[in-house]
Design an enzyme around this catalytic site. Structure first.
Site, PDB file in Angstrom:
ATOM      1  N   SER A  86       0.826  -1.200   0.000  1.00 12.16           N
ATOM      2  CA  SER A  86       0.000   0.000   0.000  1.00 12.16           C
ATOM      3  C   SER A  86       0.870   1.263   0.000  1.00 12.16           C
ATOM      4  O   SER A  86       1.599   1.501  -0.949  1.00 12.16           O
ATOM      5  CB  SER A  86      -0.972  -0.029   1.182  1.00 12.16           C
ATOM      6  OG  SER A  86      -2.105   0.769   0.923  1.00 12.16           O
ATOM      7  N   LYS A 138     -21.393  17.416   8.766  1.00 13.71           N
ATOM      8  CA  LYS A 138     -20.298  17.782   9.664  1.00 13.71           C
ATOM      9  C   LYS A 138     -19.937  16.661  10.632  1.00 13.71           C
ATOM     10  O   LYS A 138     -18.786  16.553  11.067  1.00 13.71           O
ATOM     11  CB  LYS A 138     -20.674  19.046  10.447  1.00 13.71           C
ATOM     12  CG  LYS A 138     -19.532  19.645  11.246  1.00 13.71           C
ATOM     13  CD  LYS A 138     -18.373  20.025  10.348  1.00 13.71           C
ATOM     14  CE  LYS A 138     -17.219  20.610  11.146  1.00 13.71           C
ATOM     15  NZ  LYS A 138     -16.049  20.892  10.309  1.00 13.71           N
TER      16      LYS A 138
END
Length: 270
Positions: A86, A138
């Site tokens: 990765s 949010k």
């Protein structure tokens, strides 16, 4: 004509290790070491990568710094050790050449984002969050509730953008098309031998093999040139106590899991 930087450091090959999860601490240490290599005008760098990856931004900063170093004329060869997956791959493909052990665990090209839905547990113990927010999204990935369909769509778009950046970097670094990279960039892992067939690495061999390759690229003596390691990790006394190292590693892994919850990661998570 012999250029001044050749006279100054022609016998010097640098070595930097990118070990363990890539986070802020790793970034700071490696970036400092890369600056030292640039200041000393070393003609070659052996980059040892033994990492499962980590945070996206930190991986990108190391990748960019390696590319800048190459533009200064330094030949960079990466060696994939036990595991380079990765974000470790992302860092490694910034090198001019990549060498891996035949049994190296590599690949895992992809992006992961995890949050914790603790709503049922919180309900059982009688805990309830009161949230006041400025926008609809949010509190996305808040642990006290499940994702909505719209939130999942937004996060998937975020993941897809990060994935495109990853694929582009691998394609450019390895001289492959984006389509060829996407064909195997689905999160799966490979051995070093398999990675060679895919074009993810250039050669198979141990770290000394990579050192010799770096020496040849920089016009150094393969037999006499020994790298100087920059940015060594400090050893802690606790790590010398039998059994303490394993406990420290487990504690570190748990801390990272908690710290990285809700973050976009280039990380191999078996």
């Amino acid at each position: 004509m012999v250029w001044p930087w050749r006279r100054k450091s022609r016998r010097r090959m640098a070595r930097i290790c990118v070990e363990g999860p890539i986070a802020a601490g790793t970034r700071d240490r490696v970036l400092k070491a890369l600056r030292q290599v640039e200041e000393r005008e070393c003609p070659a760098l052996l980059l040892r990568v033994d990492s499962p990856g980590g945070t996206v931004g930190d991986s990108q900063e190391i990748h960019a710094a390696i590319l800048r170093l190459r533009k200064k004329g330094c030949h960079v060869v990466a060696h994939f050790g036990n595991i380079s997956a990765s974000g470790g791959v992302y860092v490694g493909v910034a090198a001019e050449k990549v060498v891996a052990n035949p049994g190296t665990i590599t690949g895992s090209i992809g992006v992961i984002l995890r949050g914790n839905n603790l709503s049922r547990l919180l309900e059982r113990v009688g805990i309830r969050f009161e949230t006041v927010k400025s926008g609809l999204y949010k509190d996305i990935l808040s642990p006290d509730r499940a994702l909505t369909d719209d939130e999942r769509r937004l996060l998937q778009e975020l993941i897809d953008s990060s994935y495109d950046q990853f694929v582009s970097a691998v394609a450019e670094g390895r001289g492959l098309s984006a389509e060829a990279v996407r064909a195997f960039a689905d999160g799966r892992v490979f051995s070093g031998a398999q990675a060679l067939e895919l074009g993810l690495v250039d050669e198979l061999g141990d770290e000394d093999h990579a050192r010799r390759l770096a020496a040849r690229l920089a016009g150094l003596d393969e037999d006499d040139t020994r790298p100087i390691t920059f940015g060594k990790q400090k050893r802690r006394f606790a790590g010398l106590i039998p059994g303490r190292s394993l406990l420290t590693d487990l504690q570190g892994s748990l801390s990272l899991d908690l710290a990285w919850s809700g973050q976009v990661l280039w990380l191999y998570r078996p």
